[in-house]
Design a protein around this motif. Sequence first.
Motif, mmCIF file in Angstrom:
data_model
loop_
_atom_site.group_PDB
_atom_site.id
_atom_site.type_symbol
_atom_site.label_atom_id
_atom_site.label_comp_id
_atom_site.label_asym_id
_atom_site.label_seq_id
_atom_site.Cartn_x
_atom_site.Cartn_y
_atom_site.Cartn_z
ATOM 1 N N PRO A 234 20.930 -6.539 -45.952
ATOM 2 C CA PRO A 234 20.647 -6.894 -47.348
ATOM 3 C C PRO A 234 20.576 -5.680 -48.265
ATOM 4 C CG PRO A 234 19.212 -8.114 -45.893
ATOM 5 C CD PRO A 234 19.991 -7.189 -45.039
ATOM 6 N N VAL B 24 22.689 -3.823 -49.039
ATOM 7 C CA VAL B 24 23.888 -3.688 -49.862
ATOM 8 C C VAL B 24 23.642 -4.202 -51.273
ATOM 9 C CG1 VAL B 24 24.876 -5.921 -49.215
ATOM 10 C CG2 VAL B 24 26.368 -4.059 -49.882
ATOM 11 N N ARG B 25 22.727 -5.188 -51.417
ATOM 12 C CA ARG B 25 22.513 -5.741 -52.750
ATOM 13 C C ARG B 25 21.123 -5.489 -53.300
ATOM 14 N NH1 ARG B 25 24.706 -11.493 -54.006
ATOM 15 N NH2 ARG B 25 24.003 -10.707 -56.002
ATOM 16 N N VAL B 26 20.142 -5.361 -52.440
ATOM 17 C CA VAL B 26 18.769 -5.272 -52.934
ATOM 18 C C VAL B 26 18.086 -4.078 -52.307
ATOM 19 C CG1 VAL B 26 18.492 -7.708 -53.352
ATOM 20 C CG2 VAL B 26 18.021 -6.795 -51.098
ATOM 21 N N PHE C 142 11.270 -4.114 -51.869
ATOM 22 C CA PHE C 142 10.520 -5.276 -51.443
ATOM 23 C C PHE C 142 11.335 -6.227 -50.566
ATOM 24 C CE2 PHE C 142 9.675 -9.721 -52.758
ATOM 25 C CZ PHE C 142 8.519 -9.898 -52.043
ATOM 26 N N TYR C 143 12.631 -6.426 -50.922
ATOM 27 C CA TYR C 143 13.421 -7.408 -50.189
ATOM 28 C C TYR C 143 13.668 -6.969 -48.758
ATOM 29 C CZ TYR C 143 14.182 -9.764 -54.589
ATOM 30 O OH TYR C 143 13.990 -10.431 -55.750
ATOM 31 N N ILE D 126 10.555 -7.742 -46.825
ATOM 32 C CA ILE D 126 10.404 -9.117 -46.324
ATOM 33 C C ILE D 126 11.434 -9.429 -45.264
ATOM 34 C CG2 ILE D 126 9.469 -11.255 -47.191
ATOM 35 C CD1 ILE D 126 10.623 -10.892 -49.723
ATOM 36 N N SER D 127 12.668 -8.935 -45.398
ATOM 37 C CA SER D 127 13.647 -9.339 -44.392
ATOM 38 C C SER D 127 13.252 -8.781 -43.028
ATOM 39 C CB SER D 127 15.066 -8.932 -44.799
ATOM 40 O OG SER D 127 15.400 -7.678 -44.306
ATOM 41 N N LEU E 225 20.172 5.602 -57.406
ATOM 42 C CA LEU E 225 21.236 5.563 -58.414
ATOM 43 C C LEU E 225 21.822 6.955 -58.634
ATOM 44 C CD1 LEU E 225 19.866 3.091 -61.046
ATOM 45 C CD2 LEU E 225 22.025 2.933 -59.831
ATOM 46 N N LEU F 94 3.094 -6.972 -55.345
ATOM 47 C CA LEU F 94 3.628 -7.911 -54.364
ATOM 48 C C LEU F 94 2.570 -8.089 -53.300
ATOM 49 C CD1 LEU F 94 6.925 -6.043 -54.303
ATOM 50 C CD2 LEU F 94 6.781 -8.461 -54.806
ATOM 51 N N LEU G 145 6.459 -16.286 -48.828
ATOM 52 C CA LEU G 145 7.413 -15.299 -49.323
ATOM 53 C C LEU G 145 8.794 -15.925 -49.462
ATOM 54 C CD1 LEU G 145 6.378 -12.093 -47.399
ATOM 55 C CD2 LEU G 145 6.068 -12.621 -49.784
ATOM 56 N N VAL H 46 10.756 -16.021 -53.029
ATOM 57 C CA VAL H 46 12.050 -15.363 -53.167
ATOM 58 C C VAL H 46 13.103 -16.370 -53.595
ATOM 59 C CG1 VAL H 46 13.899 -14.225 -51.902
ATOM 60 C CG2 VAL H 46 11.567 -13.492 -51.573
ATOM 61 N N LEU I 131 11.080 -14.258 -57.960
ATOM 62 C CA LEU I 131 9.735 -13.744 -57.709
ATOM 63 C C LEU I 131 8.746 -13.999 -58.841
ATOM 64 C CD1 LEU I 131 10.345 -10.278 -56.100
ATOM 65 C CD2 LEU I 131 9.193 -12.228 -55.119
ATOM 66 N N LEU J 24 15.616 -17.555 -45.573
ATOM 67 C CA LEU J 24 15.242 -16.401 -46.413
ATOM 68 C C LEU J 24 16.293 -15.301 -46.331
ATOM 69 C CD1 LEU J 24 13.034 -14.596 -47.908
ATOM 70 C CD2 LEU J 24 12.449 -13.826 -45.641
ATOM 71 N N LEU J 25 16.733 -14.974 -45.099
ATOM 72 C CA LEU J 25 17.734 -13.917 -44.941
ATOM 73 C C LEU J 25 19.000 -14.294 -45.699
ATOM 74 C CD1 LEU J 25 17.203 -13.198 -41.183
ATOM 75 C CD2 LEU J 25 16.420 -11.872 -43.123
ATOM 76 N N ILE K 11 18.462 -13.781 -49.424
ATOM 77 C CA ILE K 11 18.422 -12.376 -49.835
ATOM 78 C C ILE K 11 19.829 -11.830 -49.973
ATOM 79 C CG2 ILE K 11 17.762 -10.059 -49.115
ATOM 80 C CD1 ILE K 11 15.249 -11.082 -48.066
ATOM 81 N N VAL K 12 20.733 -12.234 -49.067
ATOM 82 C CA VAL K 12 22.093 -11.711 -49.143
ATOM 83 C C VAL K 12 22.874 -12.383 -50.265
ATOM 84 C CG1 VAL K 12 24.237 -11.425 -47.882
ATOM 85 C CG2 VAL K 12 22.069 -11.112 -46.718
ATOM 86 N N VAL K 13 22.690 -13.717 -50.427
ATOM 87 C CA VAL K 13 23.553 -14.445 -51.361
ATOM 88 C C VAL K 13 23.031 -14.386 -52.790
ATOM 89 C CG1 VAL K 13 24.504 -16.705 -51.915
ATOM 90 C CG2 VAL K 13 24.384 -15.954 -49.552
ATOM 91 N N PRO L 42 19.781 -12.764 -54.329
ATOM 92 C CA PRO L 42 18.489 -12.088 -54.150
ATOM 93 C C PRO L 42 17.494 -12.348 -55.270
ATOM 94 C CG PRO L 42 20.239 -10.509 -54.529
ATOM 95 C CD PRO L 42 20.890 -11.829 -54.361
ATOM 96 N N TYR L 43 17.941 -12.663 -56.475
ATOM 97 C CA TYR L 43 16.965 -12.854 -57.544
ATOM 98 C C TYR L 43 16.525 -14.297 -57.687
ATOM 99 C CZ TYR L 43 18.066 -8.092 -58.354
ATOM 100 O OH TYR L 43 18.230 -6.762 -58.149
ATOM 101 N N GLU M 169 19.448 -1.764 -63.682
ATOM 102 C CA GLU M 169 18.914 -0.440 -63.398
ATOM 103 C C GLU M 169 19.613 0.626 -64.229
ATOM 104 O OE1 GLU M 169 17.682 0.736 -59.812
ATOM 105 O OE2 GLU M 169 17.386 -1.246 -58.944
#
Lengths: 343, 311
Positions: free
Chosen positions: A117, A119-121, A124-125, A128-129, A211, B38, B242, B246, B250, B291-292, B295-297, B299-300, B309
């Motif tokens: 994960p 790669v995208r986040v 925190f993520y 949890i993962s 970044l 969190l 959680l 997610v 959040l 959840l996994l 997060i990959v597909v 995440p928000y 950012e």
Amino acid sequence: MPCGEYFTDYGSRMGLFRWRTQRIALVFGLPIPFLLPFVIGGGTLNLFAQIYIFAIAVLGLNVILGYAGEIVLAQGAFMAIGAYSTSRMLGTGAGLLPAMIVGGIIAAGVSVAFGLPAVRVKGFYIAISTLALQFIAEWFFLNDKAAFIHGGVQQTVPVDVGLLGSFIRISSRTDIYFLALISMLVFALLSLNFSRTGIGRSFRAVHENDLAAAVLGINVFRNKLLAFAIGGFMIGFSGGLYAVLIGFLDPSFFTIELTLQHYVMLLFGGLGRVWGALLGVAMVAILLDNLQEFFNTYAPDATSLIPVIFGAIIIVVLAVEPKGVLAALGQLKEYLRKWPYAY
Amino acid sequence: MVDVPALFATLVAGVGIGAIYALVAMGFSLIYKVTGVLNFAQGQLALVGAYFVAIFAAPSIIWFVPAGVLPTLGGVVALVATILVGVLLGVLLERAIFRFFIGEPVLSVIIVTLALGGIFSGFIQFLVGPNFRAYPEAILPNWSVPLPFGTEIGGPFAIGVVLSLVVVIALMVFFRYTVTGSILRAASSDQQAAMALGVSIERTIIIAWTLSITITAIGGILLAMANGGAGFAIETTGIIILVAVVFGGLDSVPGAFLGAIVVGLLRELGRFYVEDFVGAGFAEILPLIFLLFIIVVKPYGLFGTERIERI
């Protein structure tokens, strides 16, 4: 004006041992752990072997958390994967070293899979993962129906095994002590050097600001995965050693409490510093051992206060000195160097 | 063929448990929305709620308190006292701990909440031991609401559904139409600007923590009621919550509500249809696999704010 020894070339500045004091300390300090088994024995020796094993795991955590800055909450899961794989591999008669390496590689693979994960986040993520991985692993190793993969919920690990095939027998407590000590020294040296190589520096860049690191041309995703792989390997390897040390496997050894303990060790010693990690493991492991003994003798009802004490230590350390004991020692050293001046 | 009554019963059970999860999940997202913390100790906070009702209803379960020294509180009074404990805990946490971690990196805050989780569960275990503590009959809602297809929904779950709906609507109204709600939103969007306009950040943080812990404690009490008493299994709610937050995004309270319902449904469907093939306990694992995937597909989540950012 402060005075003292100054570096005159870059090579000596970046050396592993930079001061004469350090070289003398090395010559006199290094033999001590090798001579220990002739002085102490029994439970204390076991405690020291456990310290070395946990040191490998905490150094692995330090690679992921301290160098690359990814929060991993699956120490228990990685160690369990390493332990069970080692136990499985020992059944084939390949010998301890290949078994532990395979255990490490499998843990590294799982670690990379759960780091994907990234790669995208971030932040925190990932936390949890990997926390999810911890719970999935606990369920998996407690599940009878998966016994064809992990080989049984509870297992005994043979006490008399060869290091390579059936050569170099590891049979006594002292043998395991030396094996743990040498593995710890190898991994400590590797991680000390690792933080000075290009990869180590790119990890630190990713940690500081991912970044900015990406703008500077560092492949952030690949570096994070590499950190997961290296750290996962070390934690899995230490799991295999731990299995040999305790000689018995049960999922209850590898719960979230183990993760919390390793975090206390790393944060207490000093995040991102190899010496800090080693110092933290030793201090916290000895403290934990004494606490358990104290509570068992004087207040058996209160053993559940240990996580409370640990939690309090974490919070106080993070609030007062987030860089750990090592940074505090460094400040003390600076103070003594400048004494009697305050600046 | 699909067995319609069985499927319907499973769905009802899923919504019921999901609604109770929703209370705990809304506590989590409320605190994240306002303070940016969190809270990994959410499951343990629910545990505190559950066990304090047991303690207030029968103080002698604390091993060093002899029977008859402390008064036993009856049903509703014990519940109210527990909610008061939640409020006090909120103030205490803010004053003693989280004040020192304003503006600290996310790593520190996560580890502090993990440590808090250890402290809560260790302390409860110290007080009452690791065993299951049954609630007195007087507190337990032993009635149930009949539904079509011959199924029924148990008292705690029915209360959970009603209460979580009330809470989610109340929170949405609170954030949108009240002055305090706007202050909380202002504080969450830019702490420094809010401070410059005269908002007391400390007070907003205390309000957020007390609201959050109160809601979470109620969720924990209902979870315990559904099992007939408090047990340490409630701790694992933390990780399931959680998943819900997610999935919902959040910082979105209604998202947490929806996410929790989905997680409850997933859990019950998993228990009913998959567990026989894969092994016991898979119902709790299925949400984690989900959840996994999220997060990959995505995440928000469904309603979360996406972070843009900049350096």
